[in-house]
Every structure is written in structure tokens, then in C-alpha cells.
Design a protein around this motif. Structure first.
Motif, PDB file in Angstrom:
ATOM      1  N   GLY A   1       0.795  -1.225   0.000  1.00 53.26           N
ATOM      2  CA  GLY A   1       0.000   0.000   0.000  1.00 53.26           C
ATOM      3  C   GLY A   1       0.822   1.267   0.000  1.00 53.26           C
ATOM      4  N   GLU A   2       1.898   1.305   0.772  1.00 54.76           N
ATOM      5  CA  GLU A   2       2.727   2.514   0.825  1.00 54.76           C
ATOM      6  C   GLU A   2       3.343   2.808  -0.537  1.00 54.76           C
ATOM      7  N   ALA A   3       3.851   1.773  -1.210  1.00 55.88           N
ATOM      8  CA  ALA A   3       4.428   1.964  -2.550  1.00 55.88           C
ATOM      9  C   ALA A   3       3.350   2.416  -3.530  1.00 55.88           C
ATOM     10  N   ALA A   4       2.127   1.894  -3.367  1.00 50.71           N
ATOM     11  CA  ALA A   4       1.033   2.298  -4.256  1.00 50.71           C
ATOM     12  C   ALA A   4       0.704   3.771  -4.079  1.00 50.71           C
ATOM     13  N   LEU A   5       0.691   4.251  -2.828  1.00 48.26           N
ATOM     14  CA  LEU A   5       0.416   5.670  -2.593  1.00 48.26           C
ATOM     15  C   LEU A   5       1.485   6.549  -3.221  1.00 48.26           C
ATOM     16  N   GLU A   6       2.751   6.122  -3.138  1.00 43.38           N
ATOM     17  CA  GLU A   6       3.831   6.877  -3.778  1.00 43.38           C
ATOM     18  C   GLU A   6       3.667   6.871  -5.296  1.00 43.38           C
ATOM     19  N   LYS A   7       3.301   5.720  -5.860  1.00 42.21           N
ATOM     20  CA  LYS A   7       3.097   5.623  -7.307  1.00 42.21           C
ATOM     21  C   LYS A   7       1.975   6.561  -7.757  1.00 42.21           C
ATOM     22  N   LEU A   8       0.921   6.658  -6.954  1.00 39.98           N
ATOM     23  CA  LEU A   8      -0.224   7.492  -7.317  1.00 39.98           C
ATOM     24  C   LEU A   8       0.120   8.979  -7.365  1.00 39.98           C
ATOM     25  N   GLU A   9       1.259   9.362  -6.800  1.00 37.43           N
ATOM     26  CA  GLU A   9       1.685  10.760  -6.892  1.00 37.43           C
ATOM     27  C   GLU A   9       2.190  11.099  -8.285  1.00 37.43           C
ATOM     28  N   GLN A  10       2.667  10.074  -9.035  1.00 32.30           N
ATOM     29  CA  GLN A  10       3.177  10.317 -10.385  1.00 32.30           C
ATOM     30  C   GLN A  10       2.321   9.681 -11.481  1.00 32.30           C
ATOM     31  N   PHE A  11       1.553   8.662 -11.142  1.00 34.39           N
ATOM     32  CA  PHE A  11       0.815   7.882 -12.135  1.00 34.39           C
ATOM     33  C   PHE A  11      -0.661   7.909 -11.778  1.00 34.39           C
ATOM     34  N   ARG A  12      -1.450   8.530 -12.632  1.00 33.12           N
ATOM     35  CA  ARG A  12      -2.897   8.627 -12.381  1.00 33.12           C
ATOM     36  C   ARG A  12      -3.594   7.526 -13.186  1.00 33.12           C
ATOM     37  N   PRO A  13      -4.043   6.445 -12.534  1.00 34.75           N
ATOM     38  CA  PRO A  13      -4.675   5.358 -13.295  1.00 34.75           C
ATOM     39  C   PRO A  13      -6.116   5.664 -13.641  1.00 34.75           C
ATOM     40  N   ASP A  14      -6.622   4.991 -14.667  1.00 30.62           N
ATOM     41  CA  ASP A  14      -8.049   5.045 -14.972  1.00 30.62           C
ATOM     42  C   ASP A  14      -8.833   4.126 -14.050  1.00 30.62           C
ATOM     43  N   VAL A  15      -8.153   3.100 -13.520  1.00 35.29           N
ATOM     44  CA  VAL A  15      -8.788   2.175 -12.584  1.00 35.29           C
ATOM     45  C   VAL A  15      -7.689   1.526 -11.739  1.00 35.29           C
ATOM     46  N   LEU A  16      -8.011   1.246 -10.490  1.00 34.27           N
ATOM     47  CA  LEU A  16      -7.078   0.618  -9.549  1.00 34.27           C
ATOM     48  C   LEU A  16      -7.571  -0.783  -9.237  1.00 34.27           C
ATOM     49  N   VAL A  17      -6.720  -1.788  -9.449  1.00 32.38           N
ATOM     50  CA  VAL A  17      -7.026  -3.174  -9.082  1.00 32.38           C
ATOM     51  C   VAL A  17      -6.249  -3.463  -7.803  1.00 32.38           C
ATOM     52  N   LEU A  18      -6.973  -3.720  -6.739  1.00 28.00           N
ATOM     53  CA  LEU A  18      -6.380  -3.697  -5.402  1.00 28.00           C
ATOM     54  C   LEU A  18      -6.630  -5.007  -4.664  1.00 28.00           C
ATOM     55  N   ASP A  19      -5.546  -5.686  -4.265  1.00 23.08           N
ATOM     56  CA  ASP A  19      -5.657  -6.885  -3.448  1.00 23.08           C
ATOM     57  C   ASP A  19      -6.041  -6.500  -2.019  1.00 23.08           C
ATOM     58  N   TRP A  20      -6.901  -7.299  -1.422  1.00 26.00           N
ATOM     59  CA  TRP A  20      -7.331  -7.022  -0.051  1.00 26.00           C
ATOM     60  C   TRP A  20      -6.180  -7.241   0.927  1.00 26.00           C
ATOM     61  N   MET A  21      -5.527  -8.418   0.850  1.00 25.14           N
ATOM     62  CA  MET A  21      -4.503  -8.807   1.824  1.00 25.14           C
ATOM     63  C   MET A  21      -3.134  -8.350   1.339  1.00 25.14           C
ATOM     64  N   LEU A  22      -2.681  -7.215   1.853  1.00 21.86           N
ATOM     65  CA  LEU A  22      -1.380  -6.668   1.493  1.00 21.86           C
ATOM     66  C   LEU A  22      -0.508  -6.577   2.742  1.00 21.86           C
ATOM     67  N   PRO A  23       0.809  -6.658   2.587  1.00 24.90           N
ATOM     68  CA  PRO A  23       1.682  -6.478   3.748  1.00 24.90           C
ATOM     69  C   PRO A  23       1.622  -5.031   4.244  1.00 24.90           C
ATOM     70  N   GLY A  24       1.642  -4.866   5.579  1.00 21.83           N
ATOM     71  CA  GLY A  24       1.569  -3.515   6.128  1.00 21.83           C
ATOM     72  C   GLY A  24       0.157  -2.978   6.032  1.00 21.83           C
ATOM     73  N   MET A  25      -0.035  -1.970   5.197  1.00 24.38           N
ATOM     74  CA  MET A  25      -1.353  -1.380   4.996  1.00 24.38           C
ATOM     75  C   MET A  25      -2.231  -2.325   4.174  1.00 24.38           C
ATOM     76  N   SER A  26      -3.406  -2.669   4.695  1.00 27.71           N
ATOM     77  CA  SER A  26      -4.302  -3.569   3.959  1.00 27.71           C
ATOM     78  C   SER A  26      -4.932  -2.848   2.779  1.00 27.71           C
ATOM     79  N   GLY A  27      -5.493  -3.635   1.869  1.00 25.42           N
ATOM     80  CA  GLY A  27      -6.195  -3.046   0.742  1.00 25.42           C
ATOM     81  C   GLY A  27      -7.385  -2.202   1.194  1.00 25.42           C
ATOM     82  N   ILE A  28      -8.051  -2.629   2.261  1.00 27.29           N
ATOM     83  CA  ILE A  28      -9.170  -1.865   2.814  1.00 27.29           C
ATOM     84  C   ILE A  28      -8.692  -0.495   3.292  1.00 27.29           C
ATOM     85  N   ASP A  29      -7.585  -0.481   4.044  1.00 24.17           N
ATOM     86  CA  ASP A  29      -7.053   0.793   4.540  1.00 24.17           C
ATOM     87  C   ASP A  29      -6.573   1.682   3.401  1.00 24.17           C
TER      88      ASP A  29
END
Length: 230
Positions: free
Chosen positions: A38-66
């Protein structure tokens, strides 16, 4: 049909599953970026604006829900469609995923055809409420009058914006200067044909940075086209 080169951010921590999904989505014509937490995804979203996000629920650290809740609380990201991808199939889990802000929910393992169908449905839904044109790594938001290339904001004058809009509505078609004069400027506006060349040069300068390919193709004795083929 999905828009050309619809951009997907895939957040999946299973390396084999991420590789398989990315490979198949690439084959279907999506432009895919991938992260494993999740943390890496938030950093990516600062430079890459997707049309859709495909998100796994069970992630290390920050969950997909969070992560989904963080996205929905961010004014810059809250309108990005989120498809939750998870092994959890209980109805209460589905409700929790949707309540966190996900737009749809699919249980894995799932076929790539089912995933593609869900993604196309989300993209159609977004297109229906927000007029955005996409071509390769170009994105033109007609509601906010903003243009991007590879998530980089473009500075366009009003004429260059109209030119780009016309080209993106008619990709890969060659238009003569007379065609552009009629379609972009209008029949009752007096403009020298060579003035169109000036605006094309301005559009090129705004679109291209570094070694990015030039999508505005000049066809000798014929005119111009927006084309991402060599």
C-alpha cells in the motif's frame, strides 16, 4: 469497449499472480503499472494517475481496505475507480470492501475474461459521468480543461487544446490543413493555412518532452494525424 490504453494500477503482493495478471492485462491493451504494498502504491499514485485501480485485499503492512479508505479521503484521488481483488468470499467481506470505498469486488481465482469485463464496466461508468479522452499516454479532461501526458500536466493554449481534442476524437486519421481549418476553426473564420502549421508546432512542443515519441505525424502533401505507430 474500453478507452485506448486505459491505465491500470495493480496492487498485488503475490509475485506469480502479479506477473500473470500484468501479462494478460498488457495483452488485452491496458497500460499496467504494478506495486506490491500500500505505501508503494500511494507513492506511485503521486506520479501515475490510473483510470482504474485493481487492489488486493490482503497486502503487507497497509491492507487493501485501509489503502482504499486513504484513496477515498484524498480529494485528488477519490474519483479513481477501485476494483477489489481478493480470496475472501464471505458476504460480510464483500460488504466491508464496498463500504471502504471500492466500486466493485471480484473473488480470486478468477478468469482474466471476468476481470476484463469488470474493468470495462468500471471504465464505461466513469466515461459516462466524466468526459475524458485517452490516446496512448495522453489524457484530455474536457470537464476540467486539463491535459496530461504520462501523468505530466501539459500547458496548452485554447487553439492547441481544440486541435488535440479533435485529433484524439479521430486518432490515426490524416487531415489536411483545409480539413483542420473547417473542423477546428470553423467555416466562417479567416485563417491562413500556414497558421495551422504554427499551431501544430506549438502543440508538438507542449506534448513532447525528452525522448518521448512525437504522436503528431506529418504526412507529406496530405496533412497531419495523431498516430502512435512508427
Amino acid at each position: 469497449m474500453k478507452p485506448p490504453a486505459a491505465r491500470v494500477l495493480l496492487v498485488e503482493d503475490d509475485p506469480a499472480l502479479q506477473l500473470m495478471l500484468r501479462y494478460n492485462l498488457d495483452k488485452l491493451g491496458y497500460r499496467v503499472e504494478a506495486e506490491t504494498d500500500g505505501e508503494a502504491a500511494l507513492e506511485k499514485l503521486e506520479q501515475f494517475r490510473p483510470d482504474v485501480l485493481v487492489l488486493d485485499w490482503m497486502l503487507p503492512g497497509m491492507s487493501g481496505i485501509d489503502l482504499c479508505r486513504r484513496i477515498r479521503s484524498n480529494p485528488q484521488l477519490r474519483d479513481v475507480p477501485v476494483l477489489m481483488l481478493t480470496a475472501r468470499s464471505d458476504e460480510q467481506d464483500s460488504i466491508q470492501g464496498l463500504d471502504s470505498g471500492a466500486d466493485d469486488y471480484i473473488v480470486k481465482p478468477c478468469s482474466i475474461e471476468a476481470l476484463d469485463a469488470r474493468l470495462r464496466a468500471l471504465l464505461r461508468r466513469v466515461q459516462g459521468t466524466h468526459d475524458v479522452l485517452s490516446f496512448a499516454d495522453l489524457r484530455l479532461d474536457l470537464q476540467t480543461h486539463r491535459a496530461e501526458r504520462n501523468s505530466r500536466a501539459l500547458t496548452l493554449g485554447p487553439t492547441e487544446f481544440r486541435l488535440l481534442e479533435f485529433f484524439m476524437r479521430n486518432p490515426r486519421r490524416v487531415f489536411s490543413r483545409d480539413d483542420l481549418l473547417q473542423k477546428v476553426w470553423g467555416a466562417n473564420v479567416h485563417v491562413e493555412l500556414r497558421t495551422i502549421d504554427v499551431h501544430i508546432r506549438r502543440l508538438r512542443r507542449a506534448l513532447n518532452e525528452g525522448d518521448e515519441p512525437d504522436f503528431v505525424r506529418t504526412v507529406r502533401s496530405a496533412g497531419y494525424a495523431l498516430d502512435d505507430t512508427a
